[in-house]
Enzyme design. Structure first.
Site, PDB file in Angstrom:
ATOM      1  N   ASN A   9       0.864  -1.185   0.000  1.00 33.04           N
ATOM      2  CA  ASN A   9       0.000   0.000   0.000  1.00 33.04           C
ATOM      3  C   ASN A   9       0.899   1.232   0.000  1.00 33.04           C
ATOM      4  OD1 ASN A   9      -1.851   2.000   0.509  1.00 33.04           O
ATOM      5  ND2 ASN A   9      -2.240   1.402   2.630  1.00 33.04           N
ATOM      6  N   TRP A  10       0.921   1.917  -1.136  1.00 28.05           N
ATOM      7  CA  TRP A  10       1.835   3.063  -1.250  1.00 28.05           C
ATOM      8  C   TRP A  10       1.277   4.323  -0.607  1.00 28.05           C
ATOM      9  CZ3 TRP A  10       3.511   2.668  -7.142  1.00 28.05           C
ATOM     10  CH2 TRP A  10       4.261   1.497  -7.309  1.00 28.05           C
ATOM     11  N   LYS A  11       0.017   4.289  -0.211  1.00 25.46           N
ATOM     12  CA  LYS A  11      -0.629   5.468   0.399  1.00 25.46           C
ATOM     13  C   LYS A  11      -0.428   6.694  -0.506  1.00 25.46           C
ATOM     14  CE  LYS A  11       0.146   3.296   4.819  1.00 25.46           C
ATOM     15  NZ  LYS A  11       0.246   3.406   6.252  1.00 25.46           N
ATOM     16  N   HIS A  95      -9.203   0.711   5.287  1.00 19.38           N
ATOM     17  CA  HIS A  95      -7.903   0.865   5.952  1.00 19.38           C
ATOM     18  C   HIS A  95      -8.091   1.724   7.205  1.00 19.38           C
ATOM     19  CE1 HIS A  95      -3.789   2.163   6.699  1.00 19.38           C
ATOM     20  NE2 HIS A  95      -3.426   1.088   6.035  1.00 19.38           N
ATOM     21  N   GLU A  97      -6.494   4.095   8.380  1.00 22.76           N
ATOM     22  CA  GLU A  97      -6.360   5.539   8.155  1.00 22.76           C
ATOM     23  C   GLU A  97      -7.656   6.113   7.614  1.00 22.76           C
ATOM     24  OE1 GLU A  97      -2.786   5.356   5.802  1.00 22.76           O
ATOM     25  OE2 GLU A  97      -1.665   4.804   7.612  1.00 22.76           O
ATOM     26  N   GLU A 167      -4.885  -5.670  10.598  1.00 18.82           N
ATOM     27  CA  GLU A 167      -3.902  -4.603  10.772  1.00 18.82           C
ATOM     28  C   GLU A 167      -4.129  -3.925  12.121  1.00 18.82           C
ATOM     29  OE1 GLU A 167      -2.063  -3.295   6.898  1.00 18.82           O
ATOM     30  OE2 GLU A 167      -3.774  -1.989   7.207  1.00 18.82           O
ATOM     31  N   GLY A 173       2.819   1.713  10.800  1.00 18.63           N
ATOM     32  CA  GLY A 173       3.725   2.852  10.671  1.00 18.63           C
ATOM     33  C   GLY A 173       4.470   3.176  11.956  1.00 18.63           C
ATOM     34  N   SER A 213       3.909  -2.775  10.154  1.00 14.45           N
ATOM     35  CA  SER A 213       5.372  -2.777  10.291  1.00 14.45           C
ATOM     36  C   SER A 213       6.018  -4.085   9.832  1.00 14.45           C
ATOM     37  CB  SER A 213       5.771  -2.443  11.740  1.00 14.45           C
ATOM     38  OG  SER A 213       5.307  -1.152  12.080  1.00 14.45           O
ATOM     39  N   GLY A 234       3.093  -1.379   4.255  1.00 16.07           N
ATOM     40  CA  GLY A 234       3.111   0.057   3.985  1.00 16.07           C
ATOM     41  C   GLY A 234       4.525   0.517   3.685  1.00 16.07           C
ATOM     42  N   GLY A 235       5.210   1.021   4.723  1.00 12.10           N
ATOM     43  CA  GLY A 235       6.533   1.635   4.540  1.00 12.10           C
ATOM     44  C   GLY A 235       7.523   0.795   3.751  1.00 12.10           C
TER      45      GLY A 235
HETATM   46  C1  PEP Z   1      -0.437  -0.130   6.257  1.00 13.65           C
HETATM   47  O1  PEP Z   1      -0.605   1.066   6.293  1.00 13.65           O
HETATM   48  O2  PEP Z   1      -1.294  -0.861   5.708  1.00 13.65           O
HETATM   49  C2  PEP Z   1       0.756  -0.670   6.873  1.00 13.65           C
HETATM   50  C3  PEP Z   1       0.755  -1.933   7.200  1.00 13.65           C
HETATM   51  O3  PEP Z   1       1.792   0.196   7.074  1.00 13.65           O
HETATM   52  P1  PEP Z   1       3.266  -0.158   7.657  1.00 13.65           P
HETATM   53  O4  PEP Z   1       3.730  -1.414   6.994  1.00 13.65           O
HETATM   54  O5  PEP Z   1       4.103   1.028   7.317  1.00 13.65           O
HETATM   55  O6  PEP Z   1       3.098  -0.341   9.130  1.00 13.65           O
END
Ligand code: PEP
Length: 255
Positions: A9-11, A95, A97, A167, A173, A213, A234-235
């Site tokens: 997920n590049w957000k 999600h 967010e 999640e 994050g 993460s 994500g990251g």
């Molecule tokens: C996400 O936002 O779906 C996520 C899992 O982010 P991260 O891997 O950065 O925690």
């Protein structure tokens, strides 16, 4: 045996130029991976270009959100059909967010899920508790509500194409991933609730992936858990090499 599912997920990251450069590098890394279903979710602006850059490769493309209506006066929104036409085969729904920053509810998630299935998109439905909910002993209650509300009225035949992402909000994050045993506990519970909402076969077919993460350093241990069927990243999904490494570890866990 469920095929591992791994999504990045590049957000709100990457211009079209950055996104297509990533796609070119990443597809080269994916040529030998066959044991996992792999997806990237660019921002809407780069979706079409990324789908074109990945055309003919095993890597799919996801939207990060959609509106439940097919069209209409909804400024700033995008429909399932528009995502399909732009080249998406998948869409992330609910999600944390979006739930926390944009007020998405379980009923809204459910409406989006049905819109996605109706348009032939594979929905990736996100659920998970906050730290406060976990610490106050409400984790299972929250997951039950999100599963029952978010997956309401899904036809049994569609169950196998629904991906659920666990999640935990406290792990997104933050650099603090759930321990493999914590992820397994939540995933097993989610599978049991899906069985209750649908049926046992539907629950057994449904991929439940972990997000929060995930990095090359922890992906293998998480993927080794029996109810962890992949990862939402994500990251670490912003870099093609680290995402490719996470995919490789999930594929290796399946064989
Ligand atoms: C996400 O936002 O779906 C996520 C899992 O982010 P991260 O891997 O950065 O925690």
């Amino acid at each position: 045996m469920r095929t591992p599912f791994v999504a990045a997920n590049w957000k709100m990251h990457k211009t079209v130029a950055e996104a297509t450069a990533y796609a070119a590098a990443f597809r080269a890394r994916m040529e030998t991976i066959r044991a996992a279903e792999v997806v990237v979710a660019p921002p809407f602006t780069a979706l079409h270009a990324v789908a074109a850059a990945l055309d003919g490769s095993p890597v799919g493309v996801a939207g990060q959100n959609l509106h439940s209506a097919p069209q209409g006066a909804y400024t700033g929104e995008v429909s399932a059909g528009m995502l399909r036409e732009a080249g998406a085969g998948y869409v992330i729904i609910g999600h944390s967010e979006r739930r926390q920053l944009f007020g998405e509810t379980d009923a809204g998630v459910n409406a989006k899920l049905h819109a996605a299935l109706g348009a032939g998109l594979v929905p990736i439905v996100c659920v998970g508790e906050t730290l406060d909910e976990r610490d106050s002993g409400r984790m299972f209650q929250v997951l039950n509500r999100q599963i029952a509300g978010g997956l309401a009225d899904v036809e049994l035949e569609a169950a196998g194409s629904v991906v659920v992402a666990y999640e935990p909000v406290w792990a997104i994050g933050t650099g603090r991933n759930a321990l493999p045993a914590q992820a397994q506990e939540a995933h097993a519970h989610i599978r049991q609730r899906i069985a209750r909402a649908l049926d046992a076969d539907g629950a057994a077919a449904c991929r439940i992936i972990y997000g929060g993460s995930v990095k090359p350093a922890n992906a293998g241990a998480l993927a080794a858990e029996p109810d962890v069927d992949g990862a939402l990243v994500g990251g670490a999904g912003l870099d093609p090499d680290s995402f490719a490494e996470i995919v490789a570890q999930n594929a290796a866990a399946a064989v």
